[in-house]
Design a protein around this motif. Structure first.
Motif, PDB file in Angstrom:
ATOM      1  N   ILE A  38       0.639  -1.287  -0.026  1.00 33.38           N
ATOM      2  CA  ILE A  38       0.009  -0.025  -0.216  1.00 33.38           C
ATOM      3  C   ILE A  38       0.904   1.162   0.063  1.00 33.38           C
ATOM      4  O   ILE A  38       1.873   1.183   0.950  1.00 33.38           O
ATOM      5  CB  ILE A  38      -0.817  -0.039   1.255  1.00 33.38           C
ATOM      6  N   THR A  39       0.780   2.177  -0.935  1.00 28.45           N
ATOM      7  CA  THR A  39       1.473   3.240  -1.016  1.00 28.45           C
ATOM      8  C   THR A  39       0.806   4.487  -1.276  1.00 28.45           C
ATOM      9  O   THR A  39      -0.477   4.373  -1.314  1.00 28.45           O
ATOM     10  CB  THR A  39       2.638   3.318  -2.397  1.00 28.45           C
ATOM     11  N   TYR A  40       1.366   5.695  -1.094  1.00 23.22           N
ATOM     12  CA  TYR A  40       0.283   7.016  -1.062  1.00 23.22           C
ATOM     13  C   TYR A  40       1.210   8.154  -1.411  1.00 23.22           C
ATOM     14  O   TYR A  40       2.515   8.210  -1.659  1.00 23.22           O
ATOM     15  CB  TYR A  40      -0.193   7.306   0.515  1.00 23.22           C
ATOM     16  N   ASP A  41       0.566   9.161  -1.955  1.00 22.47           N
ATOM     17  CA  ASP A  41       1.229  10.268  -2.544  1.00 22.47           C
ATOM     18  C   ASP A  41       0.236  11.581  -2.152  1.00 22.47           C
ATOM     19  O   ASP A  41      -0.600  11.780  -2.558  1.00 22.47           O
ATOM     20  CB  ASP A  41       1.359  10.165  -4.079  1.00 22.47           C
ATOM     21  N   ARG A 289      -8.462   6.601  -2.799  1.00 23.27           N
ATOM     22  CA  ARG A 289      -7.956   5.602  -4.025  1.00 23.27           C
ATOM     23  C   ARG A 289      -8.316   6.163  -5.143  1.00 23.27           C
ATOM     24  O   ARG A 289      -7.514   6.306  -6.094  1.00 23.27           O
ATOM     25  CB  ARG A 289      -8.298   4.040  -3.749  1.00 23.27           C
ATOM     26  N   ASP A 290      -9.529   6.576  -5.372  1.00 18.74           N
ATOM     27  CA  ASP A 290     -10.140   7.140  -6.679  1.00 18.74           C
ATOM     28  C   ASP A 290      -9.391   8.204  -7.053  1.00 18.74           C
ATOM     29  O   ASP A 290      -9.323   8.396  -8.337  1.00 18.74           O
ATOM     30  CB  ASP A 290     -11.548   7.297  -6.685  1.00 18.74           C
ATOM     31  N   GLY A 292      -6.235   8.890  -6.749  1.00 15.28           N
ATOM     32  CA  GLY A 292      -4.927   8.549  -6.762  1.00 15.28           C
ATOM     33  C   GLY A 292      -3.971   8.854  -5.392  1.00 15.28           C
ATOM     34  O   GLY A 292      -2.523   9.003  -5.927  1.00 15.28           O
ATOM     35  N   ARG A 295      -2.906   3.999  -2.849  1.00 10.40           N
ATOM     36  CA  ARG A 295      -2.987   2.848  -3.742  1.00 10.40           C
ATOM     37  C   ARG A 295      -3.305   1.655  -2.961  1.00 10.40           C
ATOM     38  O   ARG A 295      -2.421   1.298  -2.233  1.00 10.40           O
ATOM     39  CB  ARG A 295      -1.865   2.670  -4.711  1.00 10.40           C
ATOM     40  N   ASN A 297      -6.425  -1.866  -2.742  1.00  6.31           N
ATOM     41  CA  ASN A 297      -7.339  -2.626  -3.449  1.00  6.31           C
ATOM     42  C   ASN A 297      -8.691  -2.553  -2.540  1.00  6.31           C
ATOM     43  O   ASN A 297      -8.694  -2.392  -1.403  1.00  6.31           O
ATOM     44  CB  ASN A 297      -6.753  -3.915  -3.771  1.00  6.31           C
TER      45      ASN A 297
END
Length: 394
Positions: A38-41, A289-290, A292, A295, A297
């Motif tokens: 699981i990643t993020y920005d 998530r939607d 971006g 990330r 699931n």
């Protein structure tokens, strides 16, 4: 009484955890996205409108309820997502009462309580704004079933293994002895006794035998709290009566006297008992998530939402990817295998919300549109020229 009150308050603020908590945790749910993969920005949020960036946290209004906040913070390379109800005041009133009564609680009773909508952990029962904590007195006759045995002419007495050899009873068979096939002699709360269950007690009554004369019933202190109320409403009393009916002590409510007390604890701008923490956290994870930002699931989102509820926040009780029963899953930290709980109390914090809903920066679509135009118009132009040549040749 004060000790019982303190226990009740702790359980209210941090459901089923007597360790480190901030009173605001009782108005929140939080997930630590520490699962590998699981990643993020956070870049889009850092340049968005209607967000507050404070103490390395990003705050914006919830997409589930605009009066509620979402707080994002980074922790050791992972992201924390917290849905937080702001406090409108930092004191609340609650009604409480206690009683002492002989009581045994069987597994059947616990299952019936769950069917009535009560959350159960040990001998603590919670439903919306109600809390019932039962402290059973404990004997010192035994620690496990192997230390108990039957005695008497017909094996009708359950006692310690040492005493069972010395028990002498008249060799007159009573009809209620037939009921003993429905139970077993064992250790319950430190007492050697016939183990209580619904079928066994029903059989005893059918043979005109009082179950309390067969089953050793220890005394229990029952502590009751109704939060946000100066006195219990008729609806709350009915909820408690239904639970006490399961325990066979509903008659104790008739003469029970409730006292009112005000304590220093946050009261939410929305009712935390009717607020849907599960849907609020799910909605936020889907939005992140939607857009971006995270990330993750769908399966993980649903697994997180399944365990999300009021009070699952803060160091001790937040949701994370932890090992439980030897297997990793999304679970509250204090319910994981060997959690390192902190025993401390934080100060409740005030929370400021942005003026309106978050607006992410618009991304330019010029290059994409241009590429699409070239990919369609380029070949179309060439085809048109070829057709024109053929026409002129004719």
């Amino acid at each position: 009484m004060r000790w019982s009150l303190l226990i009740g308050i702790l359980l209210f603020f941090v459901p089923f955890a007597n360790a480190c908590y901030n009173p605001m945790d009782s108005l929140a749910v939080e997930v630590y996205l520490n699962k590998p993969g699981i990643t993020y920005d956070l870049t889009p949020l850092k340049s968005a409108q209607n967000v507050i960036i404070e103490n390395d946290s990003i705050i914006y209004r919830s997409h589930h309820d605009e009066s509620v906040a979402v707080i994002l913070s980074e922790d050791n390379g992972f992201l924390r997502v917290r849905v937080q109800i702001p406090a409108k005041s930092f004191s609340s009133t609650y009604a409480h009462a206690s009683l002492v009564t002989p009581l045994l609680i069987s597994e059947e009773m616990v299952e019936k309580a769950k069917e009535l909508g009560w959350e159960v952990e040990g001998f603590t029962f919670k439903k919306k704004n109600l809390l019932v904590q039962i402290n059973l007195s404990r004997g010192d006759e035994c620690q496990n079933d192997s230390e108990c045995a039957t005695g008497g002419c017909s094996g009708e007495v359950c006692t310690t293994r040492d005493k069972a050899k010395e028990v002498i009873t008249p060799c007159i068979y009573a009809e209620w002895y037939d009921c003993l096939r429905l139970t077993q002699c064992g250790c319950v709360n430190g007492f050697c006794t016939w183990k209580s269950n619904e079928e066994f007690e029903k059989c005893l009554r059918e043979h005109n035998m009082d179950p309390s004369k067969v089953v050793k019933v220890p005394n229990a202190e029952v502590w009751i709290a109704d939060y946000g109320k100066e006195k219990p409403s008729e609806e709350d009393l009915n909820e408690m009566k239904a639970l006490f009916d399961v325990f066979g002590i509903s008659c104790m409510l008739e003469n029970l006297s409730f006292e009112s007390e005000t304590v220093e604890s946050p009261t939410g701008v929305v009712d935390p008992y009717s607020f849907n923490f599960t849907e609020a956290l799910r909605t936020e994870l889907v939005w992140l998530r939607d857009n971006g930002i995270v990330r993750i699931n769908e399966e993980d989102i649903e697994m997180i939402a399944k365990v999300a509820k009021m009070g699952k926040a803060g160091y001790n009780s937040h949701i994370g990817w932890y090992e439980k029963d030897g297997k990793y899953s999304w679970v509250a930290y204090d319910e994981s295998d060997s959690p390192l709980l902190l025993r401390c109390v934080g100060q409740p914090f005030k929370l400021k919300l942005p003026p309106s809903q978050v607006e992410l920066p618009q991304t330019s679509t010029t290059s994409t549109t241009s590429q699409q135009t070239e990919s369609v118009c380029g070949p179309g132009l060439i085809l048109g020229l070829l057709l024109m040549v053929r026409v002129f040749r004719k």
